[in-house]
Each structure stands twice: as structure tokens, then as C-alpha cells.
Motif scaffolding. Structure first.
Motif, short mmCIF file in Angstrom:
data_model
loop_
_atom_site.label_atom_id
_atom_site.label_comp_id
_atom_site.label_asym_id
_atom_site.label_seq_id
_atom_site.Cartn_x
_atom_site.Cartn_y
_atom_site.Cartn_z
N SER A 74 -4.41 0.76 -9.75
CA SER A 74 -4.75 1.63 -8.64
C SER A 74 -5.57 0.90 -7.59
CB SER A 74 -5.51 2.85 -9.14
OG SER A 74 -6.70 2.46 -9.82
N ASN A 75 -6.18 -0.24 -7.99
CA ASN A 75 -6.98 -1.03 -7.07
C ASN A 75 -6.65 -2.51 -7.24
OD1 ASN A 75 -9.06 0.99 -5.88
ND2 ASN A 75 -9.13 1.39 -8.09
N PRO A 111 -1.00 1.56 -4.68
CA PRO A 111 -2.30 0.96 -4.98
C PRO A 111 -3.15 0.73 -3.72
CG PRO A 111 -0.58 -0.68 -5.13
CD PRO A 111 0.10 0.63 -4.95
N ARG A 112 -4.46 0.83 -3.94
CA ARG A 112 -5.40 0.55 -2.85
C ARG A 112 -5.72 -0.94 -2.88
NH1 ARG A 112 -10.83 0.05 -2.33
NH2 ARG A 112 -11.10 0.42 -4.58
N GLU A 153 -7.84 -4.15 -1.24
CA GLU A 153 -8.99 -4.53 -0.44
C GLU A 153 -8.97 -6.05 -0.23
OE1 GLU A 153 -11.06 -2.70 1.08
OE2 GLU A 153 -10.40 -0.77 0.28
N ASP A 167 -7.97 -6.24 -5.58
CA ASP A 167 -8.90 -6.99 -4.72
C ASP A 167 -8.34 -8.37 -4.46
OD1 ASP A 167 -10.76 -4.91 -4.63
OD2 ASP A 167 -11.64 -5.52 -6.55
N ARG A 202 0.82 -1.21 0.00
CA ARG A 202 0.00 0.00 0.00
C ARG A 202 0.86 1.26 0.00
NH1 ARG A 202 -4.61 -1.82 4.39
NH2 ARG A 202 -6.15 -2.63 2.89
N ASN A 230 -6.52 -7.09 -10.30
CA ASN A 230 -6.11 -5.69 -10.31
C ASN A 230 -6.64 -5.03 -11.57
OD1 ASN A 230 -3.81 -5.32 -12.47
ND2 ASN A 230 -3.35 -7.28 -11.45
#
Length: 400
Positions: A321-322, A282-283, A285, A324, A278, A340
Motif C-alpha cells: 500500500s506504500n 499504492p501510495r 512517496e 518509498d 499510483r 515497499n
């Protein structure tokens, strides 16, 4: 106070013997030649006291050689004034030679202490020339004895320095030899570990895969349920044996006898890994489905390495950027899904690229297959990239 001044240069047994010899010789000389006239000692008690003081000065010849020599010279002048001025005590001459030797051996001649010691020599030799009835032969004889005493001290000093250098060199060579021996042992242990891992792990993995193949060939016939259960137990035992073997052989690969290999990470340390990634932007989750169940050390490590490699590839190859992460626990299997939003068509299938540093997805595929699982990676509609792994534990469970 005296202990600090001595600074580790306390009188030794040779110092005690020299002091005792000069003192006893001085006492014998003082009272043995007691009398009036030429060559006799008129005041033996004063001469005996001087001999005792001279012996005490010799005890400190290592700690304070120049001070002791100057005090002995002053003592010689005092003996001339209080006893027969025509008589020069032998014990004073012996003590002077001993202290001249000590002064020369205390420091290098080119140092400040060495130059100061040379001045002390000149003072002591000058005192010898103030004695009565000193002729040319006496001057030469005293010069010879003084020169020999001082030169022997210089030679002793150089020999001591040479011996110290050789001792340091020997110590350094011994340390290097021990270090080379330790490295040789470490390299041999690593070689043995690699050979054992290549041979034993390969054969055990092969047997495990064969057992798994036989179990699948039995199909779903209920009459073969007992056989399938036994074969499944053999599979699981084989996988655990390979995992434990890898951990144990890691100890052989550790360098040094006292090194302890760091504990292998598992899914319990996933939060630390996510926190590190992080920080790069990138975020992430994470999501857990089902109730986490205890995993074998080998399977736990493989699951952690899979997520670690997927996140590493996100940082290296994708402009995501994300991310999971979904981990699903079920009675039949453990499923891991990493998606991603930074798939790059120019990158292509990551699984088909050569593994980097031995930790690429190809290596992960082999690790997962060792546990009887399967790996699927590649782009998916919507410009995302997907990494999916399934580790068998029992009946399948879906993860979307």
C-alpha cells in the motif's frame, strides 16, 4: 457542367480520328453523289449536315454511348424524310456499327445498362429494316454486321475487365513483394544489431570490468593516483561507449526505413512512471537527496529501468500500500532505494526469480554491474521489501 457529365471520359485521339473519318466520308458521299435519280442525293447540304452531326456524336461515344446511338437513329429517320427516301447513307451505317460496339463495351450485358444497351441495339436494327428496298439478303447482311459490332464490344469489355483484374493482382503482388523485402531488410538489420551488440558490447564490457579490476588492485597508494585516474577515465569511457552502442544499434532494430526509435527514458520521466503506478492503488512517496547532476544516457536509462522493474514487481507480486523511493546524488555515486510494505514470504527473493520478458531484476543486476555498480534486493525486518542499487560516480555516499 460538361466536364462533370463527361466524368473523365473525354474524347480520345482514336475518337477524334473516327469522327473525322466519318465526317469526311459523309461529305465526299454527299457531294460526290449529288444529282437526281436512283442512287443519287438530291439535297447534298442536308446530307452533309447529317454527316457532320454524326461525326460529333462519335466524339461522345465513350461518355454517352446509348444516347448517341438513339440520337443517330433519330437522325437517320430525319434523313429519310428530308432527302431521297430510297437512298441510305453509308456514313450512317458506319456510325451505327461504331456506336453499337461502344454500347456493348460500356457495361456488362447482365447489368441494367447492358440490358438497356441491348434495347438500343434492337431499335437501331429495327430502323435499318424500315428502309425501302430491304430484302431477305439485306436483312441477313445487316444482322451479321450488327451482331459482329455488338459481339466485339462485349469481347472488348471482358478483355478490359480481365486486364484490370490482372493489373490489380499485379499491383497487389508488387506491394506484397515490397513488403516482404522490407521485412527481410528489417530482420537482417535486427540480426546484425543483435550480433554487433553481443560481440562488441560483451568485449567492451569485459575490457571495462578488467580495467576496473586493475584500478582496484592499485589500492589507495597516493603514488598511483595518476594511474587510478587514467584507469577510471577508461572505465567511464567504456561504459558510455556500451550505452551509446546500445542506443545506436536500437536504430538498426527499428522496423522500416522511416521509423525513428523513441527516445530512451531517464530519471527525468520518473514522475510519469510514478503517476501510472499510483493509478493501480499504492501510495508512492519519491524523495531526492542531493543536487541532481547530469548522467550518461546509459546510466540514466539503467536507473530508470531499475525503479520501473521494482514498481512492476510491487504490482505483480506484493500487496503493498506504500512505496518509498529515495534517489541520492553525490560526488561519488548515485544510490537508489525502493522500499515497499507488501513483502510476501511466499514470493521469496525476487532477484532469484527468472527475469520476465528480459526486464527482470537479474537483467537489472547485469545492467548495473556493467556500470560498475551493485544491486541488493530482499525482505527486511518489519515485513517490508527492499531494492537498493549503487552506481559509482566517485566517493561513496550513504542512503540509510
Amino acid at each position: 457542367m460538361l466536364t462533370r457529365l463527361l466524368n473523365g471520359r473525354r474524347p480520345t485521339w482514336p475518337d477524334l480520328l473516327l469522327s473525322l473519318a466519318v465526317t469526311v466520308a459523309g461529305l465526299v458521299e454527299s457531294y460526290g453523289r449529288q444529282g437526281a435519280g436512283y442512287g443519287q442525293i438530291e439535297n447534298p447540304m442536308t446530307m452533309a449536315a447529317g454527316a457532320i452531326v454524326s461525326g460529333v456524336l462519335l466524339l461522345f461515344r465513350r461518355a454517352f454511348p446509348m444516347t448517341a446511338l438513339l440520337m443517330l437513329t433519330v437522325l437517320g429517320f430525319a434523313m429519310q424524310r428530308t432527302t431521297n427516301p430510297e437512298y441510305y447513307a453509308a456514313w450512317h451505317f458506319y456510325s451505327t456499327l461504331i456506336l453499337l460496339h461502344s454500347v456493348a463495351s460500356a457495361a456488362e450485358l447482365r447489368s441494367r445498362r447492358g440490358i438497356a444497351g441491348l434495347f438500343c441495339l434492337l431499335i437501331a436494327y429495327g430502323h435499318l429494316q424500315t428502309l425501302r428496298l430491304v430484302d431477305i439478303p439485306e436483312v441477313l447482311i445487316s444482322a451479321i454486321f450488327v451482331g459482329v459490332a455488338y459481339t466485339s464490344g462485349i469481347l472488348l469489355r471482358r478483355q478490359m475487365d480481365r486486364t484490370a483484374r490482372l493489373a490489380q493482382h499485379t499491383t497487389r503482388l508488387e506491394m506484397e513483394r515490397e513488403e516482404r523485402a522490407r521485412w527481410a531488410v528489417a530482420e537482417e538489420r535486427a540480426r546484425i544489431a543483435r550480433e554487433l551488440h553481443d560481440i562488441v558490447s560483451h568485449n567492451v564490457s569485459l575490457m571495462t570490468l578488467h580495467v576496473g579490476g586493475v584500478r582496484r588492485m592499485l589500492g589507495d597508494d597516493r603514488e598511483r593516483e595518476r594511474e587510478r585516474t587514467l584507469l577510471l577515465g577508461v572505465e567511464q569511457a567504456g561504459r558510455e561507449a556500451v550505452a551509446e552502442l546500445t542506443l545506436m544499434l536500437g536504430m538498426l532494430r527499428s522496423l522500416g526505413d522511416g521509423d525513428v526509435p523513441a527516445p530512451q527514458p531517464g530519471l527525468d520521466r520518473l514522475d510519469e512512471l510514478i503517476a501510472q503506478v499510483r493509478e493501480a492503488g499504492p501510495r508512492i512517496e519519491p524523495r531526492i537527496i542531493g543536487t541532481p547532476t547530469p548522467l550518461s544516457s546509459g546510466l540514466d536509462l539503467s536507473a530508470y529501468r531499475l525503479i520501473q522493474e521494482a514498481l512492476t514487481n510491487v504490482l505483480k507480486h506484493a500487496r503493498a500500500s506504500n512505496v518509498d523511493i529515495t534517489i541520492a546524488y553525490g560526488p561519488a555515486e548515485l544510490s537508489i532505494l525502493v522500499i515497499n510494505d507488501g513483502a510476501d514470504p511466499a514470493v521469496g527473493d525476487t532477484a532469484r526469480r527468472p527475469p520476465e520478458g528480459g526486464h527482470g531484476l537479474i537483467g537489472m543486476r547485469e545492467r548495473i554491474e556493467m556500470h560498475g555498480g551493485e544491486l541488493s534486493v530482499g525482505p527486511i525486518p518489519g515485513g517490508h521489501y527492499r531494492v537498493f542499487a549503487r552506481f559509482p560516480l566517485g566517493d561513496p555516499v550513504g542512503v540509510g
